[in-house]
Scaffold this active site. Structure first.
Site, PDB file in Angstrom:
ATOM      1  N   LYS A 289     -33.822   7.641 -58.456  1.00 37.16           N
ATOM      2  CA  LYS A 289     -33.979   8.549 -59.593  1.00 37.16           C
ATOM      3  C   LYS A 289     -32.865   9.579 -59.395  1.00 37.16           C
ATOM      4  O   LYS A 289     -32.956  10.497 -58.577  1.00 37.16           O
ATOM      5  CB  LYS A 289     -35.366   9.217 -59.580  1.00 37.16           C
ATOM      6  CG  LYS A 289     -35.586  10.155 -60.771  1.00 37.16           C
ATOM      7  CD  LYS A 289     -35.156  11.574 -60.428  1.00 37.16           C
ATOM      8  CE  LYS A 289     -35.325  12.552 -61.558  1.00 37.16           C
ATOM      9  NZ  LYS A 289     -34.161  12.572 -62.476  1.00 37.16           N
TER      10      LYS A 289
ATOM     11  N   ALA B  60     -30.031  12.557 -60.629  1.00 32.08           N
ATOM     12  CA  ALA B  60     -30.092  13.754 -61.466  1.00 32.08           C
ATOM     13  C   ALA B  60     -29.780  13.358 -62.912  1.00 32.08           C
ATOM     14  O   ALA B  60     -28.958  12.466 -63.168  1.00 32.08           O
ATOM     15  CB  ALA B  60     -29.114  14.791 -60.968  1.00 32.08           C
TER      16      ALA B  60
ATOM     17  N   SER C  22     -32.949  20.871 -54.582  1.00 32.63           N
ATOM     18  CA  SER C  22     -33.312  22.275 -54.377  1.00 32.63           C
ATOM     19  C   SER C  22     -34.654  22.393 -53.653  1.00 32.63           C
ATOM     20  O   SER C  22     -35.421  21.430 -53.556  1.00 32.63           O
ATOM     21  CB  SER C  22     -33.395  22.954 -55.743  1.00 32.63           C
ATOM     22  OG  SER C  22     -34.386  22.303 -56.509  1.00 32.63           O
TER      23      SER C  22
ATOM     24  N   GLU D 228     -33.694  16.861 -47.899  1.00 32.55           N
ATOM     25  CA  GLU D 228     -32.401  17.522 -47.645  1.00 32.55           C
ATOM     26  C   GLU D 228     -32.250  18.576 -48.723  1.00 32.55           C
ATOM     27  O   GLU D 228     -31.953  18.264 -49.872  1.00 32.55           O
ATOM     28  CB  GLU D 228     -31.249  16.511 -47.750  1.00 32.55           C
ATOM     29  CG  GLU D 228     -31.315  15.377 -46.754  1.00 32.55           C
ATOM     30  CD  GLU D 228     -30.958  15.793 -45.342  1.00 32.55           C
ATOM     31  OE1 GLU D 228     -30.623  16.971 -45.121  1.00 32.55           O
ATOM     32  OE2 GLU D 228     -31.035  14.934 -44.459  1.00 32.55           O
ATOM     33  N   LEU D 229     -32.488  19.840 -48.346  1.00 30.44           N
ATOM     34  CA  LEU D 229     -32.556  20.875 -49.392  1.00 30.44           C
ATOM     35  C   LEU D 229     -31.357  21.815 -49.322  1.00 30.44           C
ATOM     36  O   LEU D 229     -30.314  21.474 -48.792  1.00 30.44           O
ATOM     37  CB  LEU D 229     -33.894  21.604 -49.277  1.00 30.44           C
ATOM     38  CG  LEU D 229     -35.117  20.670 -49.230  1.00 30.44           C
ATOM     39  CD1 LEU D 229     -36.396  21.461 -49.075  1.00 30.44           C
ATOM     40  CD2 LEU D 229     -35.185  19.792 -50.468  1.00 30.44           C
TER      41      LEU D 229
ATOM     42  N   CYS E 245     -24.178  21.763 -50.542  1.00 28.41           N
ATOM     43  CA  CYS E 245     -25.279  22.331 -49.749  1.00 28.41           C
ATOM     44  C   CYS E 245     -24.741  22.910 -48.452  1.00 28.41           C
ATOM     45  O   CYS E 245     -25.248  23.912 -47.964  1.00 28.41           O
ATOM     46  CB  CYS E 245     -26.330  21.272 -49.471  1.00 28.41           C
ATOM     47  SG  CYS E 245     -25.654  19.786 -48.741  1.00 28.41           S
TER      48      CYS E 245
HETATM   49  P1  NAP Z   1     -32.491  19.861 -58.217  1.00 24.28           P
HETATM   50  O1  NAP Z   1     -32.627  20.545 -59.493  1.00 24.28           O
HETATM   51  O2  NAP Z   1     -33.527  20.039 -57.188  1.00 24.28           O
HETATM   52  O3  NAP Z   1     -32.349  18.310 -58.571  1.00 24.28           O
HETATM   53  C1  NAP Z   1     -32.239  17.317 -57.575  1.00 24.28           C
HETATM   54  C2  NAP Z   1     -33.003  16.090 -58.013  1.00 24.28           C
HETATM   55  O4  NAP Z   1     -34.391  16.386 -58.012  1.00 24.28           O
HETATM   56  C3  NAP Z   1     -32.677  15.631 -59.427  1.00 24.28           C
HETATM   57  O5  NAP Z   1     -32.735  14.231 -59.477  1.00 24.28           O
HETATM   58  C4  NAP Z   1     -33.778  16.256 -60.246  1.00 24.28           C
HETATM   59  O6  NAP Z   1     -34.024  15.579 -61.444  1.00 24.28           O
HETATM   60  C5  NAP Z   1     -34.947  16.142 -59.305  1.00 24.28           C
HETATM   61  N1  NAP Z   1     -35.997  17.132 -59.511  1.00 24.28           N
HETATM   62  C6  NAP Z   1     -35.871  18.417 -59.915  1.00 24.28           C
HETATM   63  N2  NAP Z   1     -37.070  19.019 -59.936  1.00 24.28           N
HETATM   64  C7  NAP Z   1     -37.973  18.104 -59.534  1.00 24.28           C
HETATM   65  C8  NAP Z   1     -39.391  18.115 -59.363  1.00 24.28           C
HETATM   66  N3  NAP Z   1     -40.102  19.207 -59.585  1.00 24.28           N
HETATM   67  N4  NAP Z   1     -40.001  16.974 -58.947  1.00 24.28           N
HETATM   68  C9  NAP Z   1     -39.281  15.873 -58.696  1.00 24.28           C
HETATM   69  N5  NAP Z   1     -37.939  15.789 -58.855  1.00 24.28           N
HETATM   70  C10 NAP Z   1     -37.295  16.890 -59.252  1.00 24.28           C
HETATM   71  O7  NAP Z   1     -31.143  20.205 -57.477  1.00 24.28           O
HETATM   72  P2  NAP Z   1     -29.680  20.213 -58.101  1.00 24.28           P
HETATM   73  O8  NAP Z   1     -29.496  21.482 -58.832  1.00 24.28           O
HETATM   74  O9  NAP Z   1     -29.410  18.944 -58.799  1.00 24.28           O
HETATM   75  O10 NAP Z   1     -28.816  20.200 -56.751  1.00 24.28           O
HETATM   76  C11 NAP Z   1     -28.477  21.339 -56.083  1.00 24.28           C
HETATM   77  C12 NAP Z   1     -29.382  21.580 -54.893  1.00 24.28           C
HETATM   78  O11 NAP Z   1     -29.369  20.473 -54.003  1.00 24.28           O
HETATM   79  C13 NAP Z   1     -28.892  22.748 -54.077  1.00 24.28           C
HETATM   80  O12 NAP Z   1     -29.965  23.519 -53.644  1.00 24.28           O
HETATM   81  C14 NAP Z   1     -28.204  22.087 -52.912  1.00 24.28           C
HETATM   82  O13 NAP Z   1     -28.061  22.889 -51.782  1.00 24.28           O
HETATM   83  C15 NAP Z   1     -29.083  20.911 -52.685  1.00 24.28           C
HETATM   84  N6  NAP Z   1     -28.380  19.874 -51.923  1.00 24.28           N
HETATM   85  C16 NAP Z   1     -28.776  19.626 -50.642  1.00 24.28           C
HETATM   86  C17 NAP Z   1     -28.105  18.692 -49.879  1.00 24.28           C
HETATM   87  C18 NAP Z   1     -28.500  18.389 -48.460  1.00 24.28           C
HETATM   88  O14 NAP Z   1     -28.109  17.354 -47.948  1.00 24.28           O
HETATM   89  N7  NAP Z   1     -29.250  19.238 -47.781  1.00 24.28           N
HETATM   90  C19 NAP Z   1     -27.033  18.005 -50.439  1.00 24.28           C
HETATM   91  C20 NAP Z   1     -26.663  18.288 -51.742  1.00 24.28           C
HETATM   92  C21 NAP Z   1     -27.360  19.225 -52.484  1.00 24.28           C
HETATM   93  P3  NAP Z   1     -33.479  16.155 -62.863  1.00 24.28           P
HETATM   94  O15 NAP Z   1     -31.985  16.181 -62.765  1.00 24.28           O
HETATM   95  O16 NAP Z   1     -33.995  15.188 -63.837  1.00 24.28           O
HETATM   96  O17 NAP Z   1     -34.042  17.541 -62.988  1.00 24.28           O
END
Ligand code: NAP
Length: 466
Positions: free
Chosen positions: A154, A156, A207, A228-229, A262
């Site tokens: 799934k 983004a 996130s 991985e947040l 991240c």
């Molecule tokens: P995000 O909004 O959390 O989205 C990530 C994924 O999760 C997307 O596929 C999104 O789907 C889905 N999602 C969002 N809310 C959800 C929920 N309540 N339940 C289930 N799935 C959900 O994050 P982003 O803005 O795309 O990415 C940025 C974040 O990722 C930053 O915080 C960054 O630091 C983190 N990140 C961490 C790592 C690591 O390895 N630690 C690597 C890269 C990025 P939709 O797009 O359909 O909303």
């Protein structure tokens, strides 16, 4: 959120996709479930051949693939080509090393034979972010598929073309239909997929909020999860450091991927003895970066990926300014199309500012002055996150202090934090749990089976059973 490609350079919607209806999701889950017994019986050698073919396809189509990434999320074309090449390398590495990483581990006991065996779990759901739309998926998929698991992606909602490209890539490489499938679903449907008995585990990169939802759903279903947040990684500069290099790499570590990584350096913590010198050189270098069309070779920083992402960053910087922070460069949303935001340097940060506690996902550097090394370590650890960390020093005692003292999943000395197949990647505290890559990563989605073959009739298996 609608599933579609909105080009961040222009702000124009280029393509939209109908989400998969319930029946289409059901068909994919059923296909994975049916395939698993057959797939897990394939040999490492066979899976490695498919994986290497996938790597060859990526390398052969590198500019076309990179074009999709840049169009969907705005990273520079050079960075997109680099990401694609990195994926091919990691696929080759996993193809070569998976069998050894998952080899049985014999144990010394009274048994005729006792060992630990690693077995694949089955279909694993991967909820992935858009920032490294190819790499984030490959670093899950390559080990998972090599271990004998199946992938359900799934992705983004703003990178559907990349998601479909990946499904097609694995299929064209020879993996059987159902080995790696994309689900075009919204985040609201994720919990139902996790709850489905046919799905054995889930990994999420994204996130903190998404992490909490997925962990909750996985907990309810008693399923393994890896998270991985986000991060707010410290980049610590001490007096013995090579300052010129610490400036050049510091800028790169902050603005890589247009500031949306991240593991980007987000908090620069500089020792008082070199603070003024470092800050002046760092701010000058940030202000001189070329912002513009990510397809232009001269561009260092392209647009942010989404309008919402830019609005979030701008609101965080505006909040800091309102509360008295100094904005040394950048800090204003430019006029014109696209989701651009300039490289920005902020000082004078106080605890009540949002930037002091939140992750800033854009090219915004927060610079802190530390009284001494101990104070620098204190500031570095004064965060809810604990993903990566980078320390710049040429002093042995300081190196030990920071390697031992930093509360983070990864510590890099005189280098920026990066991911590579040979080393585990992941965080502590609010940055998540579990690891990707290397042996730790490939074993996350394996069942650990203990095998004990008694030596004879008098071998009771243990001193006392429990
Ligand atoms: P995000 O909004 O959390 O989205 C990530 C994924 O999760 C997307 O596929 C999104 O789907 C889905 N999602 C969002 N809310 C959800 C929920 N309540 N339940 C289930 N799935 C959900 O994050 P982003 O803005 O795309 O990415 C940025 C974040 O990722 C930053 O915080 C960054 O630091 C983190 N990140 C961490 C790592 C690591 O390895 N630690 C690597 C890269 C990025 P939709 O797009 O359909 O909303």
């Amino acid at each position: 959120m609608a599933i579609g490609t909105v080009n961040p350079t222009t702000g124009q919607t280029e393509q939209t996709f109908e989400p998969h209806a319930e029946a289409a999701v059901e068909e994919r889950l059923s296909r994975a479930h049916t395939l698993f017994p057959e797939y897990r019986a394939t040999t490492f050698a066979q899976r490695a051949r498919w994986m290497v073919t996938a790597a060859e396809l990526l390398e052969g189509e590198l500019p076309e693939v990179a074009r999709v990434l840049t169009t969907e999320m705005g990273k520079t074309f050079a960075a997109a080509k680099g990401e694609t090449a990195k994926c091919a390398n990691a696929m080759r590495w996993m193809a070569e090393h998976a069998e050894a990483l998952l080899a049985d581990q014999p144990a010394q006991t009274a048994a005729a034979d006792s060992r630990v065996v690693f077995e694949p779990m089955g279909p694993v759901l991967a909820v992935m972010p858009w920032n490294f739309p190819l790499w984030q998926v490959v670093r899950f998929a390559a080990p998972a598929l090599m271990a004998g698991n199946l992938g359900l992606l799934k992705h983004a909602s703003n990178v559907p073309q990349t998601a479909l490209l990946l499904e097609g890539l694995f299929r064209r490489a020879g993996f059987p239909e159902g080995a790696f499938q994309t689900l075009l679903i919204g985040s609201g449907q994720v919990a139902d997929v996790i709850a489905d008995d046919r799905v054995r585990a889930v990994t999420l990169t994204g996130s903190e909020g998404a992490g909490r939802s997925v962990a909750e759903a996985a907990g309810r279903a008693l399923k393994k999860s890896v998270l991985e947040l986000g991060g707010s990684d410290p980049f610590v500069v001490l007096p013995s450091a090579d300052l010129e290099r610490a400036v050049a790499v510091g800028v790169e570590a902050r603005v890589q991927n247009n500031g949306q990584s991240c593991i980007a350096a987000k908090r620069f913590i500089v020792h008082a003895d070199v603070y003024d010198e470092y800050l002046a050189a760092f701010t000058k270098a940030m202000a001189e970066l070329t912002v513009g069309d990510p397809f232009d070779n001269a561009t260092a920083v392209g647009p942010l990926a989404t309008a919402q992402g830019r609005a979030d960053v701008a609101a965080q910087v505006d909040d800091a300014r309102r509360q008295g922070a100094d904005i040394l460069c950048g800090g204003e949303v430019p006029d014109g199309p696209g989701f651009f935001y300039p490289p920005t340097v902020v000082t004078g940060i106080t605890p009540s500012m949002r930037v002091a506690t939140e992750e800033v996902f854009g090219p915004v550097a927060l610079v802190f002055r530390a009284d001494d090394s101990e104070d620098a370590l204190r500031i570095a650890n004064d965060t809810r996150f604990g993903l990566g960390s980078s320390v710049w020093t040429n002093d042995e005692a300081e190196r030990r202090l920071f390697v031992d003292g930093l509360q983070a999943g990864m510590v890099y000395v005189n280098a920026m934090v990066a991911s590579q197949p040979e080393l585990p990647f992941g965080g502590t505290k609010a940055s998540g749990y579990g690891r990707e890559l290397a042996g730790f990563g490939i074993r996350e989605f394996c069942e650990v089976k203990t095998v004990y073959v008694a030596a004879g009739a008098h071998d009771s298996g243990a001193i006392a059973g429990d």
